[in-house]
Motif scaffolding. Structure first.
Motif, PDB file in Angstrom:
ATOM      1  N   SER A  83      26.367  23.117 -37.532  1.00  0.00           N
ATOM      2  CA  SER A  83      26.886  23.942 -36.446  1.00  0.00           C
ATOM      3  C   SER A  83      26.477  23.296 -35.133  1.00  0.00           C
ATOM      4  O   SER A  83      25.406  22.689 -35.037  1.00  0.00           O
ATOM      5  CB  SER A  83      26.357  25.374 -36.526  1.00  0.00           C
ATOM      6  N   SER A 112      22.611  21.229 -31.807  1.00  0.00           N
ATOM      7  CA  SER A 112      23.189  21.177 -33.146  1.00  0.00           C
ATOM      8  C   SER A 112      22.118  21.453 -34.187  1.00  0.00           C
ATOM      9  O   SER A 112      20.940  21.135 -33.991  1.00  0.00           O
ATOM     10  CB  SER A 112      23.822  19.806 -33.417  1.00  0.00           C
ATOM     11  N   THR A 136      26.927  23.687 -30.632  1.00  0.00           N
ATOM     12  CA  THR A 136      27.377  24.388 -29.437  1.00  0.00           C
ATOM     13  C   THR A 136      27.224  23.474 -28.233  1.00  0.00           C
ATOM     14  O   THR A 136      26.128  22.963 -27.976  1.00  0.00           O
ATOM     15  CB  THR A 136      26.572  25.677 -29.205  1.00  0.00           C
ATOM     16  N   TYR A 145      31.955  25.276 -26.143  1.00  0.00           N
ATOM     17  CA  TYR A 145      32.680  24.877 -27.342  1.00  0.00           C
ATOM     18  C   TYR A 145      31.734  24.935 -28.533  1.00  0.00           C
ATOM     19  O   TYR A 145      30.674  24.318 -28.523  1.00  0.00           O
ATOM     20  CB  TYR A 145      33.231  23.458 -27.161  1.00  0.00           C
ATOM     21  N   THR A 146      32.117  25.709 -29.544  1.00  0.00           N
ATOM     22  CA  THR A 146      31.277  25.890 -30.728  1.00  0.00           C
ATOM     23  C   THR A 146      32.039  25.467 -31.973  1.00  0.00           C
ATOM     24  O   THR A 146      33.215  25.822 -32.145  1.00  0.00           O
ATOM     25  CB  THR A 146      30.836  27.351 -30.875  1.00  0.00           C
ATOM     26  N   THR A 147      31.377  24.692 -32.839  1.00  0.00           N
ATOM     27  CA  THR A 147      31.990  24.263 -34.092  1.00  0.00           C
ATOM     28  C   THR A 147      31.029  24.498 -35.243  1.00  0.00           C
ATOM     29  O   THR A 147      29.805  24.531 -35.061  1.00  0.00           O
ATOM     30  CB  THR A 147      32.369  22.770 -34.063  1.00  0.00           C
ATOM     31  N   SER A 148      31.568  24.647 -36.429  1.00  0.00           N
ATOM     32  CA  SER A 148      30.765  24.737 -37.646  1.00  0.00           C
ATOM     33  C   SER A 148      31.535  24.083 -38.774  1.00  0.00           C
ATOM     34  O   SER A 148      32.771  24.063 -38.770  1.00  0.00           O
ATOM     35  CB  SER A 148      30.442  26.194 -37.992  1.00  0.00           C
ATOM     36  N   ASN A 149      30.795  23.562 -39.746  1.00  0.00           N
ATOM     37  CA  ASN A 149      31.432  22.822 -40.827  1.00  0.00           C
ATOM     38  C   ASN A 149      30.608  22.959 -42.103  1.00  0.00           C
ATOM     39  O   ASN A 149      29.379  22.957 -42.074  1.00  0.00           O
ATOM     40  CB  ASN A 149      31.570  21.346 -40.451  1.00  0.00           C
TER      41      ASN A 149
END
Length: 253
Positions: free
Chosen positions: A215, A184, A217, A230-234
């Motif tokens: 972000s 992260s 992963t 699984y990838t996220t971003s905010n």
């Protein structure tokens, strides 16, 4: 004795009056936290016949964080530093369904997730003096974290006879440990307050990001060798609904 107490009082007052930030100061600090929670939901249903249905779900979670830090003051207003933290959590989920018919059957599901890792956050702080020992500051930071976790679980079905005795127990869908690696990154700007009751001691109160970008992963490998990613971003700014308050204690050299 009275003279000693009077002198001690004057010393403490003088430390409070002149507890000011200065160029060349070094501050070492420690923030830590531990949180435990339990959520339980229960449901009973009957339709007036002997058939009766009962369910219960329970989630138990424990998280912790230990983070030492060090700062160096380039001036009375500007400091640079870094924080290195060890973070982790444990979450357990249990779900029970019980059907009171002949034979009585109880279905039970269990899962456990653990995670632990290191977080490194360099930062800069700019201080605004409100009084001789109270400061408002803005903190800009860039953080990196690397954690590893495991998840495992199973289902279980138990049958009972008319007297309530167990006649059979069968475990199924057992899995794990599924291993997850998470990387992260985050940047943020957050405000805070520093109170210095003496020239050597500081107590800091900080808020969560008023601006932040994150972000993450995560890559999971199950016990059969299958992988998923699984990838996220905010992005958030002035989101006061998510602000959190933190505290830290610092010693100044």
């Amino acid at each position: 004795m009275k003279k000693f107490l009077f002198a001690a009082g004057l010393l403490i007052m003088s430390q409070q009056l002149f507890a000011q930030l200065e160029k060349g100061m070094i501050a070492v600090g420690l923030t830590s936290s531990i949180k435990a929670s339990k959520t339980e939901n229960e449901y009973n249903y009957t339709n007036g016949n002997p058939v009766h249905y009962y369910s219960n779900s329970t989630v138990k979670s424990t998280s912790f964080n230990v983070a030492p830090s060090a700062s160096y003051f380039l001036s009375s207003k500007f400091a640079v530093g870094a924080q290195v933290g060890y973070i982790g959590y444990v979450t357990k989920n249990e779900y029970t369904d019980k059907y009171n018919y002949t034979p009585t059957e109880m279905d039970y599901s269990y899962s456990k997730t653990t995670s632990a890792g290191i977080d490194v956050t360099p930062y800069v702080k700019y201080y605004f003096s409100l009084s001789d020992n109270v400061y408002f500051f803005l903190k800009g930071s860039v953080g990196f974290s690397n954690s590893r976790g495991e998840t495992s679980g199973y289902d279980e079905t138990t049958l009972y006879d008319g007297s309530g005795n167990v006649t059979s127990t069968v475990r199924s869908n057992e899995y794990g440990p599924n291993k997850t690696k998470t990387l992260s990154q985050n940047i943020g700007i957050s405000p805070g307050m520093l109170f210095m009751p003496s020239q050597k001691i500081g107590i800091e109160f900080s808020l969560g990001n008023v601006f932040g970008a994150t972000s993450s992963t995560s890559k999971t490998t199950d016990d059969n060798g299958n992988t998923s990613k699984y990838t996220t971003s905010n992005l958030e700014y002035f989101n006061f609904n998510t602000l959190s308050v933190g505290t830290g204690i610092y010693y100044f050299f």
